[in-house]
Design an enzyme around this catalytic site. Structure first.
Site, PDB file in Angstrom:
ATOM      1  N   HIS A  30       0.822  -1.210   0.000  1.00 22.93           N
ATOM      2  CA  HIS A  30       0.000   0.000   0.000  1.00 22.93           C
ATOM      3  C   HIS A  30       0.859   1.264   0.000  1.00 22.93           C
ATOM      4  O   HIS A  30       0.422   2.302  -0.507  1.00 22.93           O
ATOM      5  CB  HIS A  30      -0.957  -0.014   1.189  1.00 22.93           C
ATOM      6  CG  HIS A  30      -2.131  -0.908   0.982  1.00 22.93           C
ATOM      7  ND1 HIS A  30      -3.425  -0.444   0.897  1.00 22.93           N
ATOM      8  CD2 HIS A  30      -2.216  -2.254   0.809  1.00 22.93           C
ATOM      9  CE1 HIS A  30      -4.252  -1.453   0.694  1.00 22.93           C
ATOM     10  NE2 HIS A  30      -3.539  -2.569   0.644  1.00 22.93           N
ATOM     11  N   TRP A  58       2.374 -13.067  -9.425  1.00 22.85           N
ATOM     12  CA  TRP A  58       3.477 -13.382  -8.514  1.00 22.85           C
ATOM     13  C   TRP A  58       3.358 -12.593  -7.210  1.00 22.85           C
ATOM     14  O   TRP A  58       3.593 -13.144  -6.125  1.00 22.85           O
ATOM     15  CB  TRP A  58       4.818 -13.076  -9.179  1.00 22.85           C
ATOM     16  CG  TRP A  58       5.057 -13.857 -10.437  1.00 22.85           C
ATOM     17  CD1 TRP A  58       4.404 -14.994 -10.851  1.00 22.85           C
ATOM     18  CD2 TRP A  58       6.013 -13.558 -11.461  1.00 22.85           C
ATOM     19  NE1 TRP A  58       4.892 -15.419 -12.064  1.00 22.85           N
ATOM     20  CE2 TRP A  58       5.883 -14.558 -12.468  1.00 22.85           C
ATOM     21  CE3 TRP A  58       6.954 -12.550 -11.655  1.00 22.85           C
ATOM     22  CZ2 TRP A  58       6.662 -14.573 -13.626  1.00 22.85           C
ATOM     23  CZ3 TRP A  58       7.736 -12.561 -12.805  1.00 22.85           C
ATOM     24  CH2 TRP A  58       7.594 -13.563 -13.768  1.00 22.85           C
TER      25      TRP A  58
END
EC number: 1.11.1.16
Length: 361
Positions: free
Chosen positions: A77, A194
């Site tokens: 984030h 991934w």
């Protein structure tokens, strides 16, 4: 001695020296820190006291629990607040430095708790917020069985501004929207898959507020491929309340499924890569470490940073094997990749079980 003979002798001596140099491996110099531990660069010595502090006082004695999950979420984030066109400093610690702004972004709901937990460590130690966020994330992952040593680079300057809003993908976004946002930050569709290996050791607090700490797979304390397996199973139920924005039906009681994970597991752009992660621990580890390292450098000049990767602990070995949950069979798999067969897996014995909440949530 003739000039011709002297030249031949010089050439022979040169060849001998060259051969000897090639035969003897170079000894890598290492710095010894005040506490006796060694590292490739003396500048990295400041990290060992921080490592000890967070292992004991943030991660509850080097556990792979709720604080690890939230610290790993924070790395993303903070870093994804980066866009060549929209701005943002990337992995610069702005989510801590400007927490009163960024923690109020809708996509950052609930992240104020780990920000509040980490801020005292940043204030206590000689480290920037950007460095601390990525260091704590890398250390946390190393606590999980099956985890990886994510490369860590030291020296990020302090953030100078808050990230713009709307740069963090939401669980209710479409696949095209998510891939476009991630592509803007420099990640391909397969790299998005991934990165989502992080959901192997993750949980949700705010998607369904009635069931905080609900994990995304049945082994949230182990970095493995169960997340990639279980997101491909047919959804049967909502573990809490229904009709939550960004939630899809889950196969197991006590397990929550994000709508975005459900769609990415089945979209033609990502489905085959998603399936390739099933029962492929080396690939999960290698791809995740490389892509996390790339993410941790968003907005940063790597040439100005110091490689301190050797400070990150070695993770415990993986425990258990890839499997279908008890009560499921391969007929429950909603396979979306037509190019290759779904890996042959057996189910755990016994009846269908429920998944407990993440401890400490």
């Amino acid at each position: 001695m003739s000039f011709k003979t002297l030249s031949a002798l010089a050439l022979a001596l040169g060849a001998a020296v060259q051969f000897a140099s090639a035969a003897v491996p170079l000894v890598q110099k290492r710095a010894t820190c005040d506490d006796g531990r060694t590292t490739a660069n003396a500048a990295c010595c400041i990290l060992f006291p921080i490592l000890d502090d967070i292992q004991e006082n943030l991660f509850d004695g080097a556990q792979c629990g709720e604080e690890v999950h939230e610290s790993l979420r924070l790395t993303f984030h903070d870093a994804i607040g980066f866009s060549p066109t929209l701005g943002g400093g990337g992995a610069d610690g702005s989510i801590i430095a400007f927490d009163t702004i960024e923690t109020n972004f809708p996509a950052n709901a609930g992240i104020d708790e780990i920000v509040s937990a980490q801020k005292p460590f940043v204030a206590k130690h000689n480290i920037s917020a950007g460095d601390f966020i990525q260091f704590a994330g890398a250390v946390g992952v190393s606590n999980c069985p099956g985890g990886v040593r994510i490369p860590f680079f030291l020296g990020r300057p302090d953030a100078v501004a808050a990230s713009p809003d709307h740069l963090v993908p939401e669980p209710f976004d479409s696949v095209d929207s998510i891939l476009a946002r991630m592509g803007d930050a420099g990640f391909s569709p397969v790299e998005v898959v991934w990165l989502l290996a992080s959901h192997s050791i993750a949980a949700a607090d705010k998607v369904d507020p009635s069931i905080p700490g609900t994990p995304f797979d049945s082994t949230p304390g182990v970095f493995d491929s169960q997340f990639f397996i279980e997101t491909q199973l047919k959804g049967r139920l909502f573990p809490g309340t229904a009709d939550n924005k960004g939630e899809a039906q889950s196969p197991l009681q006590g397990e929550i499924r994000l709508q975005s994970d459900h769609l990415l597991a089945r979209d033609p752009q990502t489905a085959c890569e998603w399936q390739s992660m099933v029962n492929n621990q080396p690939k999960i580890q290698n791809r995740f470490a490389a892509t996390m390292s790339k993410m941790a450098l968003l907005g940063q000049d790597k040439t100005k940073l110091i490689d301190c990767s050797d400070v990150i602990p070695t993770p415990p070995a993986l425990v258990g094997a890839a499997h279908l949950p008890a009560g499921f069979s391969l007929s429950d798999v909603e396979q979306a990749c037509a190019a290759t067969p779904f890996p042959a897996l057996t189910a755990d014995p016994g009846p269908v079980t429920s998944v407990p909440p993440v401890p400490g949530s």
